[in-house]
Scaffold this active site. Structure first.
Site, mmCIF file in Angstrom:
data_model
loop_
_atom_site.group_PDB
_atom_site.id
_atom_site.type_symbol
_atom_site.label_atom_id
_atom_site.label_comp_id
_atom_site.label_asym_id
_atom_site.label_seq_id
_atom_site.Cartn_x
_atom_site.Cartn_y
_atom_site.Cartn_z
ATOM 1 N N LYS A 181 0.770 -1.240 0.000
ATOM 2 C CA LYS A 181 0.000 0.000 0.000
ATOM 3 C C LYS A 181 0.813 1.310 0.000
ATOM 4 C CE LYS A 181 -4.377 -1.416 0.032
ATOM 5 N NZ LYS A 181 -5.404 -0.933 -0.929
ATOM 6 N N SER A 221 0.681 -9.922 -1.334
ATOM 7 C CA SER A 221 0.429 -8.481 -1.189
ATOM 8 C C SER A 221 0.659 -7.930 0.209
ATOM 9 C CB SER A 221 -1.002 -8.153 -1.635
ATOM 10 O OG SER A 221 -1.941 -8.909 -0.898
#
Length: 323
Positions: free
Chosen positions: A55, A306
């Site tokens: 992120k 991720s």
């Protein structure tokens, strides 16, 4: 509806903006997963990224685009956890104040991290969509700049730098398997990767507990789906209307995995690669290990891991349950 527009040039600009603030994460060959699948499988380990997930790539790129006045007013974000960590991290770097709205069930490790980075935390709602609606209201009331998790061109371009790193490290990649939540990560990667290699396959993975892309992709339109609790809470919630046409254009398919398969993938990553991986980060491994993605034998496949912000107690329980 104003649709998002993004180009390869935007991704290269993002790379230059964020290079001093993020890590170029490892692309590691997984021997065990290659043996299981018959493919040559590489793991893109974004769980090694600052704040423990991909992120910051998008959050930093977005924050660097803001005017001085926008930064001075402060920023706000809605998050299932990882985007909030990234916004808090970026706000601290730039001397900006940040308010983060998260669902009530956000994992402790993410809550603790957001607070440690100095952001103000607000709990609201049972899922990301409810938190986002509340964050928009607070943005209007307080005059804060909203930093969207996946439906902003700067955020998407930042996430696209993962695709750039993959194609620089392994230009012969045949397929990239990507966890799919709102859609910003998979879209950013797809736009860059397909510009380099048009025949590359981009496959998104969701859970049966939150499957909006899977059904909407097949219908060619936004579909209402039922949501349930999931180990992959970071992928939970609705998808981006403003990016929907681009996702249909650039992504080749979406597949679904079951909760027990996500749990097994989390434990497998801990055993085989000594990696702490959250449910959202493990869905691609789950899809590959269970054969959800067909016809991969002999191909070079990159699986994006991720994030790794899983509560240690949760992972320990899953590992104990396996015995």
């Amino acid at each position: 509806m104003k649709y998002v527009q993004i180009s390869v040039h935007d991704v290269f600009q993002a790379r230059d903006r964020i290079k001093n603030f993020v890590i170029r994460t490892p692309l590691t060959l997984s021997g065990p997963l290659s043996e299981e699948t018959g493919a040559k499988v590489f793991l893109k380990l974004e769980n090694h990224q600052r704040t423990g997930s991909f992120k910051p790539r998008g959050a930093v790129n977005k924050m660097e685009s803001l005017s001085g006045e926008e930064r001075d007013r402060g920023v706000i974000a809605a998050s299932a956890g990882n985007h909030g960590l990234a916004v808090a991290y970026t706000a601290r770097l730039t001397g900006t104040t940040a308010l983060v709205v998260v669902p009530q069930n956000t994992p402790t490790t993410k809550v603790t991290g957001i607070r440690r980075l100095g952001a103000e935390l607000v709990f609201h709602g049972n899922n990301y969509d409810e938190s986002e609606a509340h964050a928009y209201r607070l943005s209007e009331e307080k005059g804060l700049t909203f930093i969207h998790a996946y439906e902003d061109p700067y955020t998407i371009a930042g996430h696209g730098t993962i695709g750039l790193e993959i194609m620089l490290d392994l230009p012969e990649t045949d397929m990239i398997v990507v966890p799919a939540g709102g859609g910003g990560l998979i879209l950013g990667i797809a736009i860059l990767a397909k510009a380099v290699r048009p025949d590359i396959q981009i496959i998104g993975v969701q859970s049966h507990a939150s499957p909006p892309w899977y059904y909407s992709f097949r219908a060619g339109r936004m579909m209402e789906v039922e949501y349930r609790e999931s180990l992959a809470e970071g992928l939970h919630g609705g998808i981006g209307k403003a990016i929907f046409p681009l996702v249909l254009r650039y992504v080749d398919d979406f597949v679904l995995v079951e909760e027990e398969e996500i749990a097994d993938a989390m434990c497998w990553m801990a055993r085989e690669h000594h990696q702490m991986v959250e449910g959202s980060g493990a869905v691609g491994v789950a899809a590959l290990r269970t054969g959800r993605i067909p016809n991969i034998a002999g191909k070079k496949v990159v699986c994006v891991v991720s994030g790794g912000n899983v509560d240690a107690e949760r992972l320990a329980r899953l590992l104990s349950a396996e015995k």
